[in-house]
Structure formats: C-alpha cells, structure tokens
Design a protein around this motif. Structure first.
Motif, PDB file in Angstrom:
ATOM      1  N   THR A   1       0.827  -1.209   0.000  1.00 16.61           N
ATOM      2  CA  THR A   1       0.000   0.000   0.000  1.00 16.61           C
ATOM      3  C   THR A   1       0.857   1.253   0.000  1.00 16.61           C
ATOM      4  O   THR A   1       0.544   2.238  -0.681  1.00 16.61           O
ATOM      5  N   LEU A   2       1.958   1.227   0.733  1.00 17.24           N
ATOM      6  CA  LEU A   2       2.857   2.384   0.770  1.00 17.24           C
ATOM      7  C   LEU A   2       3.438   2.662  -0.611  1.00 17.24           C
ATOM      8  O   LEU A   2       3.495   3.822  -1.048  1.00 17.24           O
ATOM      9  N   VAL A   3       3.873   1.621  -1.320  1.00 16.58           N
ATOM     10  CA  VAL A   3       4.452   1.815  -2.651  1.00 16.58           C
ATOM     11  C   VAL A   3       3.432   2.431  -3.595  1.00 16.58           C
ATOM     12  O   VAL A   3       3.737   3.394  -4.323  1.00 16.58           O
ATOM     13  N   TRP A   4       2.231   1.896  -3.614  1.00 17.39           N
ATOM     14  CA  TRP A   4       1.198   2.441  -4.504  1.00 17.39           C
ATOM     15  C   TRP A   4       0.843   3.886  -4.137  1.00 17.39           C
ATOM     16  O   TRP A   4       0.705   4.744  -5.015  1.00 17.39           O
ATOM     17  N   SER A   5       0.723   4.162  -2.849  1.00 20.08           N
ATOM     18  CA  SER A   5       0.345   5.514  -2.412  1.00 20.08           C
ATOM     19  C   SER A   5       1.421   6.535  -2.751  1.00 20.08           C
ATOM     20  O   SER A   5       1.121   7.617  -3.296  1.00 20.08           O
ATOM     21  N   LEU A   6       2.674   6.214  -2.450  1.00 20.20           N
ATOM     22  CA  LEU A   6       3.763   7.136  -2.779  1.00 20.20           C
ATOM     23  C   LEU A   6       3.920   7.287  -4.290  1.00 20.20           C
ATOM     24  O   LEU A   6       4.239   8.374  -4.782  1.00 20.20           O
ATOM     25  N   GLY A   7       3.694   6.204  -5.034  1.00 18.96           N
ATOM     26  CA  GLY A   7       3.768   6.288  -6.491  1.00 18.96           C
ATOM     27  C   GLY A   7       2.721   7.236  -7.049  1.00 18.96           C
ATOM     28  O   GLY A   7       3.010   8.062  -7.934  1.00 18.96           O
ATOM     29  N   ILE A   8       1.504   7.130  -6.540  1.00 24.15           N
ATOM     30  CA  ILE A   8       0.419   8.030  -6.972  1.00 24.15           C
ATOM     31  C   ILE A   8       0.760   9.477  -6.628  1.00 24.15           C
ATOM     32  O   ILE A   8       0.604  10.395  -7.456  1.00 24.15           O
ATOM     33  N   GLN A   9       1.228   9.705  -5.410  1.00 20.47           N
ATOM     34  CA  GLN A   9       1.542  11.066  -4.982  1.00 20.47           C
ATOM     35  C   GLN A   9       2.706  11.653  -5.772  1.00 20.47           C
ATOM     36  O   GLN A   9       2.691  12.838  -6.131  1.00 20.47           O
ATOM     37  N   THR A  10       3.712  10.839  -6.055  1.00 20.25           N
ATOM     38  CA  THR A  10       4.854  11.307  -6.842  1.00 20.25           C
ATOM     39  C   THR A  10       4.414  11.715  -8.243  1.00 20.25           C
ATOM     40  O   THR A  10       4.812  12.773  -8.754  1.00 20.25           O
ATOM     41  N   ALA A  11       3.564  10.890  -8.868  1.00 20.98           N
ATOM     42  CA  ALA A  11       3.078  11.196 -10.219  1.00 20.98           C
ATOM     43  C   ALA A  11       2.275  12.484 -10.237  1.00 20.98           C
ATOM     44  O   ALA A  11       2.450  13.335 -11.124  1.00 20.98           O
ATOM     45  N   ILE A  12       1.393  12.640  -9.255  1.00 23.83           N
ATOM     46  CA  ILE A  12       0.548  13.841  -9.196  1.00 23.83           C
ATOM     47  C   ILE A  12       1.405  15.095  -9.030  1.00 23.83           C
ATOM     48  O   ILE A  12       1.223  16.098  -9.744  1.00 23.83           O
ATOM     49  N   LEU A  13       2.355  15.061  -8.102  1.00 21.39           N
ATOM     50  CA  LEU A  13       3.148  16.256  -7.824  1.00 21.39           C
ATOM     51  C   LEU A  13       4.163  16.559  -8.921  1.00 21.39           C
ATOM     52  O   LEU A  13       4.440  17.722  -9.210  1.00 21.39           O
TER      53      LEU A  13
END
Length: 300
Positions: free
Chosen positions: A194-206
């Motif tokens: 879950t951490l990998v997916w969440s950080l991946g989403i946040q990195t892409a957005i920012l």
C-alpha cells in the motif's frame, strides 16, 4: 508475542522518524521553497519504499498482493487527501502562527476516530473516546501560546486548519482501507504494498503539477538531491511504520499514540534550540501522556 501489539512500537518508531524528516525538510525549505521541500517526501521516498517492499518480499517469501478496484480507490483517496491536507496546512500557516495552526490540525485523532467508525466500521469504545479527547486537549493546550489565542485567530486559519486535520484524517482512513482491501498477504506485506502504490500516486501527481505550474521548484528539488535523499529516506521509514500500524489496529489508535511526536519535537527544541518549557506546556505534555496511557489501557 502478540503480533497485534506491534502497532505500538511501530507507531513510536514512525513518530521518531517523522520528527527527523520534519527537521530535514525545514532546512530544505530555505533553499528550494515550500512546494519543492514538500514534494521531496514523495519523490525521494518512493525508491526507498520500493526497496522496502522488495526486502519484505525476500524475507517473508511473499509476493506483493495484486491490487483490486477497492484497493486502488482507497489508495487514491488517501494519497490525494494527504496532498490536500498538506496544502491546507501550509495555507493556514501563511495566515496564522504555526502553533495555532498546529492546534487545529492536531484535532486529527478525533476526526480519524469518527471517520474510521463511519467509513470502515472501526470500533470506538467510550474509553478510547476519552483517551483521544484527553490527548488532543493536551496538544491544543501546548499549541495555544499566550498572545496567539485560538479565539482571536480569525475565520480563515480556523477553516483551513480544521479542514487540514480532516483531510489528514481521511488520508489515514484511506490508507487503512487500502490495506484492508487487499485480499492476500500478511499485514506487513500488505502495508508495504500500500505504501508503494500511495507514494507512487503522490509522486506522479506532484511531478505533473510542478512540471506544469512550478518548474523552478521542480528543478531545485532535483538539484538538491543529496540532502533530499536523507529526507526521503526518513519519510519513507516513517510511512513504512505508519502503514504497519494501520495494518494492525485502527487508524484512531495509531494517530492518537502518534501525538507523542509533539513531545519529541518539544524535546528537540529544548535540547538543540535551548527553548525553555513553560508550565502550560508541561500541563499539555501531562495530558498527552495521560491520554496515551488511557488509550493503551483501553487495549487490554
């Protein structure tokens, strides 16, 4: 040993790592700006989260569980909510003193308990409710310094601060919901996934946001890669332990115990900045410790 109680040392470790990350980010703010410093926690934390997941899989022999629609929805909601919470917190701090804004945003445990009960069906006993209220009151007492009264802070920082706390609460609920939505794997492997997916989403957005609207801050964050790696590592380490906590108990328990971070920050200020501790702050600390003690007793 009862593995379910591992959320307690995991949360304490997360609070300690986050205190270190905040100190590192604060220094970076002076060189690459607020937005750039905020973005590094995701961009530079993501690779460490991937390494942690790989190591976890290697040690446990478990493969990362496959995502499902419910998981992706919860992870996206948590990721976006955390970004919005950070933005609202920074907006509130531009309007009012840091200490006052902290008092509003640290109402998060109360909101986490309510959202967790309503959205996930997490239990909320009377003893837990009292513990959360006592610990939160301690933070408010510590934060509302003389001359920065909450009542005189104006409407905008109140709205922004409380909304920030609400989005931080929704982020915690989203992340816990994502962990619970995964159908396979131990709590540790589900937390890491879950951490990998969440950080991946946040990195892409920012990255997309900064690439379109603030390329200067984006380039500055790339240029300051050496100190950013340290902040990214501490951020990923903190998040890893937060998510382990979310996998093992309710988000309300984790975020209430996490209020010890306020005491850690106070200790850092006292040790390295030679800042004295007032009677009001001591009283607030006692309330926080009392609330945490009540919370731990309620787990029995």
């Amino acid at each position: 040993m009862d593995v379910s109680l591992f959320w307690i040392p995991a949360t304490l470790a997360a609070a300690a790592a986050q205190t270190g990350r905040n100190a590192t980010q604060r220094r970076l703010t002076e060189t690459i700006g607020t937005v750039g410093a905020t973005q590094i926690r995701f961009l530079y934390g993501f690779p460490f989260a991937l390494l942690a997941l790989a190591a976890m899989s290697l040690v446990t022999g478990e493969a990362a569980p496959a995502p499902n629609p419910a998981f992706l929805l919860y992870a996206l909601a948590g990721a976006v909510a955390q970004i919005l919470a950070t933005a609202l917190m920074l907006a509130a701090m531009r309007e009012r003193a840091f200490s006052v804004v902290t008092a509003y945003t640290k109402t998060e445990p109360v909101q986490v308990a309510l959202f967790g009960f309503l959205l996930l069906g997490d239990p909320l006993t009377p003893a837990m409710a009292v513990a959360i209220a006592v610990a939160t009151a301690g933070v408010v007492l510590m934060s509302a310094k003389p001359g920065t009264g909450l009542a005189s802070s104006g409407l905008k920082p109140v709205v922004f601060g409380l909304a920030s706390g609400a989005f931080f609460a929704l982020a915690a609920i989203g992340f816990r919901g994502a962990i619970l939505a995964l159908e396979q794997g131990s709590p540790l492997i589900r937390a890491s996934t879950t951490l990998v997916w969440s950080l991946g989403i946040q990195t892409a957005i920012l990255l997309l946001w900064l690439g379109l609207l603030d390329r200067k801050a984006l380039m500055a964050s790339f240029a300051a890669w050496r100190p950013s790696l340290g902040a990214g590592f501490l951020g990923a380490l903190a998040s890893q332990f937060w998510f382990i906590g979310f996998a093992l108990t309710t988000a309300a328990n984790v975020r209430t115990l996490a209020l010890v971070e306020v005491l850690m920050a106070q200790a850092v200020s006292h040790r390295f900045l030679a800042q004295a501790t007032s009677r009001r702050e001591l009283a607030g600390m006692m309330l926080i410790l009392g609330g945490v003690a009540l919370l731990l007793l309620a787990q029995g």
